[in-house]
Design an enzyme around this catalytic site. Structure first.
Site, PDB file in Angstrom:
ATOM      1  CB  CYS A  97      -0.886  -0.017   1.246  1.00  0.00           C
ATOM      2  SG  CYS A  97      -1.792   1.521   1.422  1.00  0.00           S
ATOM      3  CD  GLU A 127       1.553  -0.952   8.583  1.00  0.00           C
ATOM      4  OE1 GLU A 127       0.381  -1.381   8.526  1.00  0.00           O
ATOM      5  OE2 GLU A 127       1.820   0.214   8.906  1.00  0.00           O
ATOM      6  CB  THR A 176      -1.118   2.311   8.355  1.00  0.00           C
ATOM      7  OG1 THR A 176      -1.226   0.896   8.225  1.00  0.00           O
ATOM      8  CG2 THR A 176       0.049   2.825   7.558  1.00  0.00           C
ATOM      9  CB  SER A 232      -8.304  -8.032   9.615  1.00  0.00           C
ATOM     10  OG  SER A 232      -8.511  -6.647   9.579  1.00  0.00           O
ATOM     11  CB  SER A 275      -8.853  -6.861   4.665  1.00  0.00           C
ATOM     12  OG  SER A 275      -9.111  -7.194   6.003  1.00  0.00           O
TER      13      SER A 275
HETATM   14  S1  SF4 Z   1      -5.794   0.534   5.832  1.00  0.00           S
HETATM   15 FE1  SF4 Z   1      -3.703  -0.180   5.328  1.00  0.00          FE
HETATM   16  S2  SF4 Z   1      -3.875  -1.038   3.272  1.00  0.00           S
HETATM   17 FE2  SF4 Z   1      -5.692   0.228   3.605  1.00  0.00          FE
HETATM   18  S3  SF4 Z   1      -5.202   2.240   2.711  1.00  0.00           S
HETATM   19 FE3  SF4 Z   1      -4.711   2.269   4.906  1.00  0.00          FE
HETATM   20  S4  SF4 Z   1      -2.556   1.697   5.048  1.00  0.00           S
HETATM   21 FE4  SF4 Z   1      -3.286   1.104   3.043  1.00  0.00          FE
END
Ligand code: SF4
Length: 301
Positions: A97, A127, A176, A232, A275
């Site tokens: 990503c 990650e 993230t 997840s 996801s």
């Molecule tokens: S949740 Fe994770 S995979 Fe989805 S846009 Fe944000 S950083 Fe990217």
């Protein structure tokens, strides 16, 4: 039963791009592997496997990957592992990503400038492992990378490091999907020892949007169903948010897992991790709407 969907739910930009890339590679033929599970969702992984994708395990990499396309997952991988795949002959299709890529580049730049990095996130998450690889991948430059799994660890870890490195330059990068509140608290803990801590803004807006949409939804419903994979991180966090708002809440991977007690509630909120594909959300919504009063658990007489 009334079902209300969260205003923002399901696939984020990074996951959609990774799945589209994998399906495109599979359509063009040849042997296609993903480096670890592409995303954390069982239905998507099953669908990709049905189309011919294989999942590589880092501990058991095949010696020869000549002619094989290896897709790097949305969470990214370490540069050492990417080099290893190339050395074995793989053609790389990079679905990291773009937001994760930005965190990796930030880690590399800060490490090259001599910063010690604190990395806020789940220690075993792909990650986090990948970003660590970027922080450590510069011999003679990167002094180190300290992973902080939760706010309670921050002050202790900073104190430990401060003991032998009181003048170190330090920076903080977050996974993230970490919550804004948790990230802020971790930063405050480290700043007690390193007031000049540089804090990178790495939290993904997609995660924040889904969390805020759920908080609003909780004010309108009696119970919450969170659709998504148990592996997840962002999906599990949605469940925790609903529970923190004192809502009865369940994480379900498919409609078959909807608990029978849901029939006790008149208005049910439906949200989904970044996801979770649309088809799974639609199937769960249909199953909820079909839930009849006849399915209520019987009261003991
Ligand atoms: S949740 Fe994770 S995979 Fe989805 S846009 Fe944000 S950083 Fe990217």
């Amino acid at each position: 039963m009334k079902v209300i969907r969260a205003k923002v739910l399901g696939f984020c930009m990074g996951v959609r791009r990774a799945v589209d890339m994998a399906e495109g590679e599979l359509r063009s033929g040849g042997r296609v592997c993903t480096m670890g599970p592409l995303i954390h969702n069982p239905q998507v992984l099953e669908s990709l496997q049905r189309q011919g994708a294989e999942i590589l395990n880092e501990d058991k990499l095949p010696e020869n990957l000549a002619g094989v396309t290896v897709i790097i997952r949305a969470h990214g991988i370490s540069p050492v592992l990417e080099d290893e795949l190339k050395k074995r002959g793989a053609r790389i299709a990079d679905a990291t990503c773009l937001r994760v890529k930005a965190s990796q580049m930030k880690a590399r730049t800060l490490a090259a400038k001599g910063y010690t990095l604190f990395l806020a996130g789940e220690k075993k998450h792909g990650e986090v492992i990948g970003i660590q690889g970027y922080a450590k991948g510069i011999p003679n430059y990167a002094p180190g990378c300290i992973v902080i799994a939760e706010s309670g660890e921050a002050e202790h870890a900073a104190a430990d490091f401060y003991r032998n490195n009181p003048t170190a330059k330090t920076a903080l990068i977050g996974q993230t999907t970490i919550s804004t509140e948790e990230y802020r608290t971790i930063g405050e803990g480290i700043k007690k020892f390193f007031p000049a801590l540089e804090i990178a803004d790495t939290i993904c807006g997609a995660t924040r949007d889904r969390q805020e949409a759920l908080r609003k939804l909780c004010g309108e419903v009696d119970a919450v169903i969170v659709a998504g994979g148990r592996e997840s991180a962002n999906t599990r966090r949605l469940l925790a948010i609903a529970q923190a708002q004192n809502k009865p809440a369940w994480l379900v991977e498919s409609s078959a897992e909807i608990p029978i007690e849901i029939a006790l509630y008149n208005t049910v909120g439906l949200c989904a991790g970044a996801s979770t594909p649309d088809e799974t959300i639609d199937a769960i919504e249909s199953a909820l709407l079909a839930t009849g009063r006849s399915e209520l658990p019987q009261k003991p007489s």
